[in-house]
Design an enzyme around this catalytic site. Structure first.
Site, PDB file in Angstrom:
ATOM      1  N   LEU A 125      -5.923   3.294 -15.524  1.00  0.00           N
ATOM      2  CA  LEU A 125      -5.905   3.403 -14.055  1.00  0.00           C
ATOM      3  C   LEU A 125      -4.557   3.003 -13.463  1.00  0.00           C
ATOM      4  O   LEU A 125      -4.269   3.294 -12.304  1.00  0.00           O
ATOM      5  CB  LEU A 125      -7.001   2.535 -13.425  1.00  0.00           C
ATOM      6  CG  LEU A 125      -8.447   2.838 -13.778  1.00  0.00           C
ATOM      7  CD1 LEU A 125      -9.372   2.238 -12.717  1.00  0.00           C
ATOM      8  CD2 LEU A 125      -8.737   4.307 -13.936  1.00  0.00           C
TER       9      LEU A 125
ATOM     10  N   THR B 181       0.814  -1.224   0.000  1.00  0.00           N
ATOM     11  CA  THR B 181       0.000   0.000   0.000  1.00  0.00           C
ATOM     12  C   THR B 181       0.846   1.272   0.000  1.00  0.00           C
ATOM     13  O   THR B 181       1.859   1.377   0.686  1.00  0.00           O
ATOM     14  CB  THR B 181      -0.974   0.027   1.203  1.00  0.00           C
ATOM     15  OG1 THR B 181      -1.759   1.233   1.106  1.00  0.00           O
ATOM     16  CG2 THR B 181      -0.252   0.032   2.547  1.00  0.00           C
TER      17      THR B 181
ATOM     18  N   LYS C 221     -12.999  -4.528   0.542  1.00  0.00           N
ATOM     19  CA  LYS C 221     -13.834  -3.377   0.159  1.00  0.00           C
ATOM     20  C   LYS C 221     -15.333  -3.706   0.140  1.00  0.00           C
ATOM     21  O   LYS C 221     -16.155  -2.828   0.368  1.00  0.00           O
ATOM     22  CB  LYS C 221     -13.414  -2.844  -1.214  1.00  0.00           C
ATOM     23  CG  LYS C 221     -12.121  -2.037  -1.194  1.00  0.00           C
ATOM     24  CD  LYS C 221     -11.878  -1.397  -2.555  1.00  0.00           C
ATOM     25  CE  LYS C 221     -10.602  -0.601  -2.588  1.00  0.00           C
ATOM     26  NZ  LYS C 221     -10.416   0.143  -3.833  1.00  0.00           N
TER      27      LYS C 221
ATOM     28  N   TYR D 112     -14.082  -5.663 -15.793  1.00  0.00           N
ATOM     29  CA  TYR D 112     -15.330  -5.577 -15.001  1.00  0.00           C
ATOM     30  C   TYR D 112     -15.073  -5.923 -13.539  1.00  0.00           C
ATOM     31  O   TYR D 112     -15.912  -6.509 -12.867  1.00  0.00           O
ATOM     32  CB  TYR D 112     -16.392  -6.528 -15.590  1.00  0.00           C
ATOM     33  CG  TYR D 112     -15.835  -7.880 -16.016  1.00  0.00           C
ATOM     34  CD1 TYR D 112     -14.998  -8.610 -15.165  1.00  0.00           C
ATOM     35  CD2 TYR D 112     -16.100  -8.415 -17.268  1.00  0.00           C
ATOM     36  CE1 TYR D 112     -14.460  -9.811 -15.540  1.00  0.00           C
ATOM     37  CE2 TYR D 112     -15.573  -9.626 -17.663  1.00  0.00           C
ATOM     38  CZ  TYR D 112     -14.753 -10.324 -16.790  1.00  0.00           C
ATOM     39  OH  TYR D 112     -14.200 -11.521 -17.170  1.00  0.00           O
TER      40      TYR D 112
ATOM     41  N   TYR E 151      -0.665   3.243 -12.609  1.00  0.00           N
ATOM     42  CA  TYR E 151       0.241   4.393 -12.438  1.00  0.00           C
ATOM     43  C   TYR E 151       1.712   3.997 -12.456  1.00  0.00           C
ATOM     44  O   TYR E 151       2.583   4.849 -12.325  1.00  0.00           O
ATOM     45  CB  TYR E 151      -0.105   5.176 -11.165  1.00  0.00           C
ATOM     46  CG  TYR E 151      -0.289   4.327  -9.934  1.00  0.00           C
ATOM     47  CD1 TYR E 151       0.794   3.906  -9.195  1.00  0.00           C
ATOM     48  CD2 TYR E 151      -1.570   3.941  -9.539  1.00  0.00           C
ATOM     49  CE1 TYR E 151       0.616   3.120  -8.079  1.00  0.00           C
ATOM     50  CE2 TYR E 151      -1.753   3.157  -8.413  1.00  0.00           C
ATOM     51  CZ  TYR E 151      -0.656   2.747  -7.689  1.00  0.00           C
ATOM     52  OH  TYR E 151      -0.841   1.961  -6.589  1.00  0.00           O
TER      53      TYR E 151
HETATM   54  P1  NAP Z   1      -9.849  -6.664 -10.149  1.00  0.00           P
HETATM   55  O1  NAP Z   1     -11.079  -6.479  -9.321  1.00  0.00           O
HETATM   56  O2  NAP Z   1      -9.020  -7.886  -9.972  1.00  0.00           O
HETATM   57  O3  NAP Z   1     -10.326  -6.570 -11.691  1.00  0.00           O
HETATM   58  C1  NAP Z   1      -9.427  -6.763 -12.771  1.00  0.00           C
HETATM   59  C2  NAP Z   1     -10.223  -6.915 -14.059  1.00  0.00           C
HETATM   60  O4  NAP Z   1      -9.300  -7.054 -15.145  1.00  0.00           O
HETATM   61  C3  NAP Z   1     -11.151  -8.125 -14.119  1.00  0.00           C
HETATM   62  O5  NAP Z   1     -12.309  -7.743 -14.808  1.00  0.00           O
HETATM   63  C4  NAP Z   1     -10.338  -9.112 -14.947  1.00  0.00           C
HETATM   64  O6  NAP Z   1     -11.144 -10.050 -15.630  1.00  0.00           O
HETATM   65  C5  NAP Z   1      -9.683  -8.195 -15.938  1.00  0.00           C
HETATM   66  N1  NAP Z   1      -8.503  -8.776 -16.567  1.00  0.00           N
HETATM   67  C6  NAP Z   1      -7.365  -9.167 -15.953  1.00  0.00           C
HETATM   68  N2  NAP Z   1      -6.498  -9.664 -16.876  1.00  0.00           N
HETATM   69  C7  NAP Z   1      -7.137  -9.584 -18.077  1.00  0.00           C
HETATM   70  C8  NAP Z   1      -6.776  -9.954 -19.408  1.00  0.00           C
HETATM   71  N3  NAP Z   1      -5.581 -10.483 -19.698  1.00  0.00           N
HETATM   72  N4  NAP Z   1      -7.680  -9.732 -20.407  1.00  0.00           N
HETATM   73  C9  NAP Z   1      -8.892  -9.187 -20.135  1.00  0.00           C
HETATM   74  N5  NAP Z   1      -9.294  -8.837 -18.891  1.00  0.00           N
HETATM   75  C10 NAP Z   1      -8.421  -9.030 -17.880  1.00  0.00           C
HETATM   76  O7  NAP Z   1      -8.864  -5.440  -9.963  1.00  0.00           O
HETATM   77  P2  NAP Z   1      -9.235  -3.914  -9.658  1.00  0.00           P
HETATM   78  O8  NAP Z   1      -9.214  -3.680  -8.202  1.00  0.00           O
HETATM   79  O9  NAP Z   1     -10.446  -3.589 -10.443  1.00  0.00           O
HETATM   80  O10 NAP Z   1      -7.940  -3.164 -10.253  1.00  0.00           O
HETATM   81  C11 NAP Z   1      -7.689  -3.189 -11.637  1.00  0.00           C
HETATM   82  C12 NAP Z   1      -6.536  -2.264 -12.002  1.00  0.00           C
HETATM   83  O11 NAP Z   1      -6.846  -0.932 -11.653  1.00  0.00           O
HETATM   84  C13 NAP Z   1      -5.217  -2.597 -11.281  1.00  0.00           C
HETATM   85  O12 NAP Z   1      -4.163  -2.383 -12.189  1.00  0.00           O
HETATM   86  C14 NAP Z   1      -5.175  -1.582 -10.162  1.00  0.00           C
HETATM   87  O13 NAP Z   1      -3.845  -1.264  -9.779  1.00  0.00           O
HETATM   88  C15 NAP Z   1      -5.819  -0.372 -10.843  1.00  0.00           C
HETATM   89  N6  NAP Z   1      -6.448   0.532  -9.870  1.00  0.00           N
HETATM   90  C16 NAP Z   1      -5.954   1.802  -9.802  1.00  0.00           C
HETATM   91  C17 NAP Z   1      -6.509   2.692  -8.918  1.00  0.00           C
HETATM   92  C18 NAP Z   1      -5.970   4.103  -8.841  1.00  0.00           C
HETATM   93  O14 NAP Z   1      -6.263   4.811  -7.857  1.00  0.00           O
HETATM   94  N7  NAP Z   1      -5.223   4.554  -9.818  1.00  0.00           N
HETATM   95  C19 NAP Z   1      -7.578   2.305  -8.092  1.00  0.00           C
HETATM   96  C20 NAP Z   1      -8.060   0.999  -8.197  1.00  0.00           C
HETATM   97  C21 NAP Z   1      -7.483   0.118  -9.099  1.00  0.00           C
HETATM   98  P3  NAP Z   1     -11.265 -11.598 -15.128  1.00  0.00           P
HETATM   99  O15 NAP Z   1     -12.074 -11.556 -13.866  1.00  0.00           O
HETATM  100  O16 NAP Z   1     -11.923 -12.259 -16.266  1.00  0.00           O
HETATM  101  O17 NAP Z   1      -9.850 -12.057 -14.864  1.00  0.00           O
END
Ligand code: NAP
Length: 289
Positions: A229, A22, A73, A134, A231
Site C-alpha cells: 500500500l 495530504t 476516519k 491490522y 507509494y
Molecule cells: P495504522 O492504522 O497506523 O496501522 C499500521 C499497522 O502496521 C498496525 O497494525 C501496526 O501494528 C503495524 N506495524 C507498524 N510497524 C510494524 C512493525 N515494525 N512490525 C509489524 N507491524 C507493524 O496505519 P494505516 O492507516 O493502516 O496505514 C498503513 C500504511 O498503509 C501506511 O504506510 C499508509 O501510508 C498506507 N496507506 C496507503 C493508502 C493508499 O491509498 N495507498 C491508504 C491507506 C494507507 P501495531 O499497532 O502493533 O504497531
C-alpha cells in the site's frame, strides 16, 4: 481548481490532524481544473476536540463534500446522518457529502484498493490472502478481499491483543479470516496467492526496510501477487525484491488515486481523468513513472 476563484466557486476539502502531508488537494484540484469545473479543494486542520463544530461549520459554509483522514476516519461517523453498509463494515469513513437529511459518508479506500486487482481480470475464488498488519488500511483490505470473493484471509500482526480484537471484529465476512503472530509468518507464506503489506515498514524515509525478507519472499508461489500500500519510495524494497523474483507487484499509488477519484465522482457527478490525477501525484511526490 479553476482560476480565478469567484463568487460562484464551490468548496470541497479534507479534514485531518495533521493535514500538511495530504496529497488530496494536489490530485483533486488538478482533476477539477482538467474538467473546467468551478470548484476548489482545500485542506482543513481540525483537532479531534473541534470535530462537532468543524463539521457543523462545513455545512454552514455550504461545502459540497469533504474527505476525512487520520485521525478522524472513525470518529467522524458520530457526526453523520447516515453511512453506507460498506463504511459500517470497515468502521471508517473517508468521503462525506451533504444530503437533505444531513451529511452522508462512505469508504472509498475499499474500491481504491480493488481497482488494480480488478484490472487483472482473473478469478479470485481460490485466492488465499496474507495481510501484513491490522490497522485502518488493513480493515479496508479485508472488506475488499471479501468483496472480491477470495477463498480466505490470514492477518499477521505483532501484538496478540490487537490481533485478537481485529480478528473478532468481522461478524459478517463470507471468507474465513484467521490471525497469526508475526513470528509465525514464514510457514504460512507458501499458501498465499496475494500478499498485502498494510504496515508502514519500508515507507520513506525508511525505504531500506521491508516487512518480508528475500528468504520469506522465496516461500511464495511463482504466481503470487505482492501488493504494497506504500507509494513512496517507488518501488519499495519489498516490491523491488518481489519483482526481481519474477512476482507480479502492485504499489499503493493506484489505490490512492482511485479512492480519490471515486470520492470526486460522488461530489461532482462525473468521473475525473485518472491519468491527470496520477500525473499530478507523481510530479508532486517526485516519483519515477
Ligand atoms: P495504522 O492504522 O497506523 O496501522 C499500521 C499497522 O502496521 C498496525 O497494525 C501496526 O501494528 C503495524 N506495524 C507498524 N510497524 C510494524 C512493525 N515494525 N512490525 C509489524 N507491524 C507493524 O496505519 P494505516 O492507516 O493502516 O496505514 C498503513 C500504511 O498503509 C501506511 O504506510 C499508509 O501510508 C498506507 N496507506 C496507503 C493508502 C493508499 O491509498 N495507498 C491508504 C491507506 C494507507 P501495531 O499497532 O502493533 O504497531
Amino acid at each position: 481548481m479553476k482560476f480565478p476563484i469567484v463568487g460562484t466557486t464551490q468548496l470541497l476539502g479534507v479534514i485531518g490532524d495533521p493535514i500538511g502531508h495530504t496529497l488530496s488537494p494536489v490530485i483533486h484540484n488538478r482533476a477539477l481544473a482538467a474538467l473546467g469545473l468551478d470548484y476548489v479543494y482545500l485542506p482543513f486542520a481540525v483537532k479531534p476536540a473541534d470535530m462537532a463544530v468543524a463539521i457543523a461549520g462545513l455545512g454552514a459554509l455550504n461545502v459540497q463534500g469533504f474527505n476525512v483522514t487520520i485521525p478522524h476516519k472513525q470518529s467522524v461517523i458520530a457526526h453523520l446522518g447516515e453511512i453506507t453498509p460498506l463504511a459500517a463494515q470497515v468502521g471508517a469513513v473517508n468521503t462525506v457529502w451533504p444530503t437533505e437529511k444531513g451529511w452522508a459518508g462512505t469508504n472509498t479506500d475499499v474500491q481504491g484498493f480493488l481497482a488494480p486487482l480488478r484490472s487483472l481480470s482473473q478469478s479470485w475464488q481460490e485466492t488465499q490472502v496474507m495481510i501484513l498488519g491490522y490497522g485502518g488500511a488493513a480493515r479496508a483490505v479485508v472488506a475488499a478481499c471479501d468483496q472480491l470473493g477470495c477463498q480466505g484471509m490470514t492477518i499477521a500482526g505483532r501484538n496478540p491483543e490487537k490481533l485478537a480484537a481485529f480478528g473478532q471484529s468481522w461478524p459478517q465476512l463470507k471468507a474465513p479470516l484467521k490471525t497469526i503472530l508475526w513470528e509465525h509468518l514464514t510457514p504460512n507464506l507458501s499458501e498465499a496467492a496475494l500478499v498485502v503489506n498494510t504496515t508502514p515498514i519500508g515507507m520513506a524515509p525508511h525505504g531500506d526496510q521491508s516487512p518480508l525478507s528475500q528468504e520469506q519472499l522465496a516461500q511464495l508461489a511463482s504466481t503470487a501477487i505482492v501488493y504494497d500500500l506504500i507509494y513512496k519510495p517507488r518501488p519499495t524494497r519489498l516490491l523491488a525484491h518481489a519483482h526481481a523474483q519474477g512476482l507480479h507487484t502492485i504499489d499503493g499509488l493506484e489505490m490512492l488515486i482511485h479512492q480519490g477519484a471515486i470520492a470526486l465522482e460522488q461530489w461532482i457527478g462525473q468521473p475525473p481523468d485518472i491519468t491527470v490525477m496520477i500525473n499530478a501525484a507523481q510530479e508532486f511526490l517526485g516519483l519515477n513513472c
